[in-house]
Enzyme design. Structure first.
Site, PDB file in Angstrom:
ATOM      1  CE  LYS A 186      73.028 -90.364 -75.956  1.00 22.44           C
ATOM      2  NZ  LYS A 186      72.530 -88.846 -75.602  1.00 22.44           N
TER       3      LYS A 186
HETATM    4  C1  LIG Z   1      70.728 -88.951 -75.093  1.00 23.38           C
HETATM    5  C2  LIG Z   1      69.900 -89.669 -74.418  1.00 23.38           C
HETATM    6  C3  LIG Z   1      68.521 -89.822 -74.537  1.00 23.38           C
HETATM    7  C4  LIG Z   1      67.835 -89.290 -75.607  1.00 23.38           C
HETATM    8  O1  LIG Z   1      68.303 -89.569 -76.969  1.00 23.38           O
HETATM    9  P1  LIG Z   1      68.011 -88.530 -77.935  1.00 23.38           P
HETATM   10  O2  LIG Z   1      68.345 -89.286 -79.197  1.00 23.38           O
HETATM   11  O3  LIG Z   1      68.974 -87.280 -78.042  1.00 23.38           O
HETATM   12  O4  LIG Z   1      66.759 -88.078 -78.305  1.00 23.38           O
HETATM   13  C5  LIG Z   1      67.714 -90.733 -73.599  1.00 23.38           C
HETATM   14  N1  LIG Z   1      68.389 -91.050 -72.570  1.00 23.38           N
HETATM   15  C6  LIG Z   1      69.772 -90.845 -72.447  1.00 23.38           C
HETATM   16  C7  LIG Z   1      70.258 -91.404 -71.046  1.00 23.38           C
HETATM   17  C8  LIG Z   1      70.369 -90.161 -72.905  1.00 23.38           C
HETATM   18  O5  LIG Z   1      71.835 -89.759 -72.771  1.00 23.38           O
END
Ligand SMILES: *Cc1c(COP(=O)(O)O)cnc(C)c1O
Length: 397
Positions: A186
């Site tokens: 992210k």
């Molecule tokens: C990455 C992501 C998640 C979940 O996040 P994690 O930290 O990997 O559990 C949820 N929604 C979206 C749109 C994402 O891209």
């Protein structure tokens, strides 16, 4: 999108503080921790940056969604409206609390189509969960009006759009609850981590308790804390939060780089008349983590995707065929393949998605290509990349 590209001395220093005290837990051990409360520090920083009264950190973005739903009292049999294009975490978090994921179409924003949302509302609907995919947002003004008219909660999944805004408000802060992920890919990362933001004191207090076994966090004696309701362990560790403290401080720096790189590529691609960019709702500002566009046909989109890769342009996704992000490949959901039995409410109420008509979503997704915007590229590298992209795309037209 990935903050991991720019790790440096700031991250190292924050982690070293935690290593020096040895206190890896966010709660307790007051005398040993040399005054370092990295999780609290990151929560304070986030609530300020996101203009929200409260921020609560948890172990992942998926956990954040689950905790957010639970904190607002969503549970078995409640229906949660979510888009056909998202990450699997959307329905995982809904199913985790025994609620029912109701998939609805997206539109040219690549996020929830408000008309489709309105049509999907039933007496069991509790929540509308827009997912701000690939750095841009759903039409939050219209969705909020729908939620207000029907007494529904608006829960923004801003995991992929941190730093973007809508009418000047940070994404995540417009709804009743907003969620972020700080996983490794992210825009800002903790390794693994997530956050719930809200202005609602009771949701915040519930989130805080629910994510730590329902403990009420009153007093200094952990063993003596009361547990007013059942919870779970979704705690983040101080090590992860420490990395996040450094990364949050760099968010605006990261966003500026993303915007510069995005703009160079977008301007180059603008010379191709057949290419249509993803639409952004009025008043919206993307976080520029992806550049998404539509080709005139599915066939041309597939050829473009191949040509980009053949021409050495990595990081461009054709989500239509991707196992993680689009309903077409979610047979584990549609065939209810769980390890044990799913809750009765889910078995009885989950729509038969094998018969569902999501041709409106297909229309957009089959023609869409989304290209990742990296932080590490120099301006010269971006310009070269943009040129290669124009060559690849025009070669198939
Ligand atoms: C990455 C992501 C998640 C979940 O996040 P994690 O930290 O990997 O559990 C949820 N929604 C979206 C749109 C994402 O891209």
């Amino acid at each position: 999108m990935p903050g991991f590209e720019l790790f440096g001395d700031k991250e190292r220093k924050e982690v070293q503080d935690v290593m020096d005290s040895g206190v890896l837990m966010r709660y307790g051990f007051d005398g040993m921790r040399n005054g370092h409360w990295k999780t609290k520090e990151l929560e304070n920083g986030l609530s300020e940056r996101m203009q929200s009264k409260y921020a609560h950190l948890v172990s992942s973005g998926t956990a954040a969604l689950t905790v957010a739903l639970a904190s607002a009292g969503v549970g078995a049999g409640d229906e949660v409206i979510m888009p056909t294009f998202t990450f699997v975490a959307s329905f995982e978090s809904i199913l985790a609390i025994g609620a029912v994921p109701i998939l609805v179409d997206i539109d040219s924003t690549l996020t929830l189509n408000p008309d489709a949302v309105e049509k999907a509302i039933t007496p069991k609907t509790k929540v509308v969960m827009p997912v701000h995919m690939c750095g841009s947002m759903a039409n939050l003004g219209v969705l909020k009006a729908i939620c207000d008219a029907h007494g529904l909660l608006l829960l923004e999944d801003a995991c992929q759009a941190i730093g973007g805004s809508y009418n000047g408000k940070p994404l995540g802060s417009v709804g009743d609850l907003g969620c972020f992920s700080f996983d490794y890919v992210k825009t800002i990362t903790c390794g693994e981590g997530g956050a719930v933001i809200t202005n609602n004191k009771s949701y915040y207090e519930n989130a805080h308790m629910y994510s730590d076994h329902g403990h009420d966090h009153i007093g200094n004696n952990r063993g003596a804390e009361a547990h007013p309701f059942l919870g779970y362990n979704f705690r983040i560790s101080e090590m992860n939060a420490a990395v996040g403290v450094a990364q949050l401080a760099r968010l605006d720096e990261f966003l500026a780089i993303q915007k510069r790189n995005y703009t160079i590529i977008r301007e180059a691609l603008s010379v191709i008349p057949q290419l249509e960019f993803r639409s952004v709702p009025e008043g919206g500002e993307e976080n520029y983590s992806f550049l998404s566009f539509f080709m005139p046909t599915e066939d041309l989109a597939q050829k473009t995707h191949q040509a980009l890769s053949d021409n050495g342009v990595d990081g461009c996704f054709y989500w239509y065929n991707n196992n993680w992000h689009y309903y077409k490949k979610w047979e584990h959901l549609t065939e209810m393949k769980s390890l044990g039995k799913l809750p009765k409410d889910v078995q009885e109420s989950l729509p038969d998605y094998s018969k569902a008509d999501f041709s409106e979503s297909d229309k957009w997704m089959s023609r869409n290509i989304s290209c990742l915007i990296k932080l590490g590229w120099s301006e010269t590298e971006v310009a070269e990349r943009a040129q290669k992209m124009v060559e690849a795309i025009t070669s198939v037209l």
